[in-house]
Design a protein around this motif. Structure first.
Motif, PDB file in Angstrom:
ATOM      1  N   TRP A 131      -4.371  14.830   1.835  1.00 36.33           N
ATOM      2  CA  TRP A 131      -3.455  13.806   2.319  1.00 36.33           C
ATOM      3  C   TRP A 131      -4.199  12.476   2.403  1.00 36.33           C
ATOM      4  O   TRP A 131      -5.257  12.378   3.027  1.00 36.33           O
ATOM      5  CB  TRP A 131      -2.902  14.181   3.688  1.00 36.33           C
ATOM      6  CG  TRP A 131      -1.947  15.336   3.646  1.00 36.33           C
ATOM      7  CD1 TRP A 131      -2.187  16.612   4.050  1.00 36.33           C
ATOM      8  CD2 TRP A 131      -0.610  15.313   3.154  1.00 36.33           C
ATOM      9  NE1 TRP A 131      -1.084  17.400   3.841  1.00 36.33           N
ATOM     10  CE2 TRP A 131      -0.092  16.625   3.290  1.00 36.33           C
ATOM     11  CE3 TRP A 131       0.206  14.322   2.610  1.00 36.33           C
ATOM     12  CZ2 TRP A 131       1.193  16.970   2.912  1.00 36.33           C
ATOM     13  CZ3 TRP A 131       1.497  14.661   2.223  1.00 36.33           C
ATOM     14  CH2 TRP A 131       1.980  15.963   2.376  1.00 36.33           C
ATOM     15  N   GLU A 151      -2.371   9.418   3.069  1.00 30.58           N
ATOM     16  CA  GLU A 151      -1.637   8.557   4.001  1.00 30.58           C
ATOM     17  C   GLU A 151      -0.433   9.330   4.514  1.00 30.58           C
ATOM     18  O   GLU A 151       0.212  10.070   3.762  1.00 30.58           O
ATOM     19  CB  GLU A 151      -1.189   7.278   3.288  1.00 30.58           C
ATOM     20  CG  GLU A 151      -0.480   6.272   4.163  1.00 30.58           C
ATOM     21  CD  GLU A 151      -0.072   5.037   3.377  1.00 30.58           C
ATOM     22  OE1 GLU A 151       0.915   4.397   3.778  1.00 30.58           O
ATOM     23  OE2 GLU A 151      -0.727   4.721   2.364  1.00 30.58           O
ATOM     24  N   PHE A 152      -0.158   9.190   5.795  1.00 31.59           N
ATOM     25  CA  PHE A 152       0.986   9.887   6.383  1.00 31.59           C
ATOM     26  C   PHE A 152       1.679   8.928   7.339  1.00 31.59           C
ATOM     27  O   PHE A 152       1.257   8.743   8.480  1.00 31.59           O
ATOM     28  CB  PHE A 152       0.517  11.139   7.127  1.00 31.59           C
ATOM     29  CG  PHE A 152       1.509  12.254   7.098  1.00 31.59           C
ATOM     30  CD1 PHE A 152       1.481  13.211   6.097  1.00 31.59           C
ATOM     31  CD2 PHE A 152       2.499  12.343   8.061  1.00 31.59           C
ATOM     32  CE1 PHE A 152       2.406  14.244   6.059  1.00 31.59           C
ATOM     33  CE2 PHE A 152       3.432  13.366   8.029  1.00 31.59           C
ATOM     34  CZ  PHE A 152       3.380  14.323   7.023  1.00 31.59           C
ATOM     35  N   ASP A 153       2.716   8.261   6.858  1.00 31.07           N
ATOM     36  CA  ASP A 153       3.461   7.282   7.649  1.00 31.07           C
ATOM     37  C   ASP A 153       4.943   7.519   7.374  1.00 31.07           C
ATOM     38  O   ASP A 153       5.532   6.907   6.488  1.00 31.07           O
ATOM     39  CB  ASP A 153       3.044   5.860   7.266  1.00 31.07           C
ATOM     40  CG  ASP A 153       3.711   4.801   8.133  1.00 31.07           C
ATOM     41  OD1 ASP A 153       4.239   5.166   9.205  1.00 31.07           O
ATOM     42  OD2 ASP A 153       3.706   3.624   7.734  1.00 31.07           O
ATOM     43  N   LEU A 154       5.524   8.460   8.114  1.00 31.39           N
ATOM     44  CA  LEU A 154       6.901   8.879   7.854  1.00 31.39           C
ATOM     45  C   LEU A 154       7.849   7.688   7.824  1.00 31.39           C
ATOM     46  O   LEU A 154       7.693   6.748   8.600  1.00 31.39           O
ATOM     47  CB  LEU A 154       7.337   9.884   8.928  1.00 31.39           C
ATOM     48  CG  LEU A 154       6.587  11.218   8.904  1.00 31.39           C
ATOM     49  CD1 LEU A 154       7.054  12.109  10.045  1.00 31.39           C
ATOM     50  CD2 LEU A 154       6.771  11.920   7.568  1.00 31.39           C
ATOM     51  N   ARG A 186       7.294   8.259   4.575  1.00 29.09           N
ATOM     52  CA  ARG A 186       6.523   8.345   3.340  1.00 29.09           C
ATOM     53  C   ARG A 186       5.149   8.950   3.612  1.00 29.09           C
ATOM     54  O   ARG A 186       4.596   8.816   4.703  1.00 29.09           O
ATOM     55  CB  ARG A 186       6.372   6.968   2.688  1.00 29.09           C
ATOM     56  CG  ARG A 186       7.645   6.451   2.037  1.00 29.09           C
ATOM     57  CD  ARG A 186       7.422   5.094   1.389  1.00 29.09           C
ATOM     58  NE  ARG A 186       8.538   4.710   0.550  1.00 29.09           N
ATOM     59  CZ  ARG A 186       9.654   4.156   1.011  1.00 29.09           C
ATOM     60  NH1 ARG A 186       9.783   3.919   2.317  1.00 29.09           N
ATOM     61  NH2 ARG A 186      10.634   3.840   0.191  1.00 29.09           N
ATOM     62  N   ALA A 187       4.624   9.593   2.559  1.00 28.06           N
ATOM     63  CA  ALA A 187       3.278  10.152   2.623  1.00 28.06           C
ATOM     64  C   ALA A 187       2.672  10.088   1.230  1.00 28.06           C
ATOM     65  O   ALA A 187       3.392  10.088   0.225  1.00 28.06           O
ATOM     66  CB  ALA A 187       3.309  11.590   3.131  1.00 28.06           C
ATOM     67  N   ARG A 188       1.355   9.999   1.174  1.00 28.16           N
ATOM     68  CA  ARG A 188       0.632   9.977  -0.099  1.00 28.16           C
ATOM     69  C   ARG A 188      -0.382  11.111  -0.108  1.00 28.16           C
ATOM     70  O   ARG A 188      -1.020  11.397   0.912  1.00 28.16           O
ATOM     71  CB  ARG A 188      -0.090   8.641  -0.309  1.00 28.16           C
ATOM     72  CG  ARG A 188       0.837   7.447  -0.473  1.00 28.16           C
ATOM     73  CD  ARG A 188       0.057   6.137  -0.554  1.00 28.16           C
ATOM     74  NE  ARG A 188      -0.875   6.145  -1.677  1.00 28.16           N
ATOM     75  CZ  ARG A 188      -2.192   6.006  -1.550  1.00 28.16           C
ATOM     76  NH1 ARG A 188      -2.754   5.874  -0.353  1.00 28.16           N
ATOM     77  NH2 ARG A 188      -2.966   6.009  -2.618  1.00 28.16           N
TER      78      ARG A 188
END
Length: 211
Positions: free
Chosen positions: A47, A49-52, A54-56
């Motif tokens: 993971w 980036e995790f910023d609901l 959205r996630a990368r």
């Protein structure tokens, strides 16, 4: 965990054939059919980036894995749904982004400059594929597009029915002559290596002479 071996159902918008027709062609006509699951291997999943909402993430997976289906299946398992917004392929052995050119570069740069920046020798490009070494008689046969009979020992060293460009056919000096596929013969008693792409330096004109 997302890592490991699993079975994956290919999406309707894919080049997989069902009943002799590409799935994406059926999808364009609004037709959905049953698809057999296929084995895949997810080697790593990180993971970034995790910023609901959205996630990368970065994933390393086997050939034939549909990453957008990985995202869909993850959303289904979480009960919230998920879709892939964008996808960037970072590498496909032995190619990666360090030796890439843009489409514009292909139009504006001379061929020598494109090769210097992005070119990879053929043997390096094919180095990750399994190979069969041919004798001189078989080299001539490949030049005419003929299939090569394989005994069980040689067939065991080649992936069977793995795709039309899954095997490199090389001469005794190791030079690549063709890409092909090893398959059982029609009688089911032996195996044949079928050339699918014969490189220009291996092609022979006319018909093979009688022994």
């Amino acid at each position: 965990s997302q890592v490991g071996e699993r079975m994956q159902v290919p999406p309707m918008v894919s080049a997989v054939r069902v009943g002799g027709e590409r799935l994406y062609r059926l999808a364009r006509r609004g037709v959905e059919v049953e698809r057999a699951p296929r084995p895949i291997h997810v080697r790593s999943w990180h993971w970034l980036e995790f910023d609901l909402p959205r996630a990368r993430f970065r994933v390393c997976c086997s050939s034939g894995t549909y990453v957008r289906t990985l995202a869909h299946d993850l959303g289904a398992s979480l009960g919230c749904g998920a879709a892939l917004e964008s996808l960037r392929r970072l590498s496909s052995e032995p190619f990666d982004l360090t030796r890439c050119v843009t489409v514009r570069d292909l139009y504006v740069l001379p061929p020598e400059a494109v090769w210097e920046r992005a070119g990879i020798p053929l043997d390096d490009a094919l180095g990750s594929l399994p190979a069969l070494t041919l004798d001189e008689t078989e080299v001539r046969a490949i030049g005419y597009g003929a299939a090569i009979a394989l005994d069980r020992d040689r067939a065991a060293a080649a992936p069977l029915a793995a795709g039309p460009r899954s095997l490199v056919l090389r001469d005794p000096a190791g030079r690549a002559l063709a890409l092909g596929e090893a398959r059982p013969d029609a009688a089911g008693a032996g195996f044949l290596a079928h050339p699918q792409v014969v490189f220009p330096w291996a092609v022979r004109e006319g018909r093979p002479s009688a022994p």
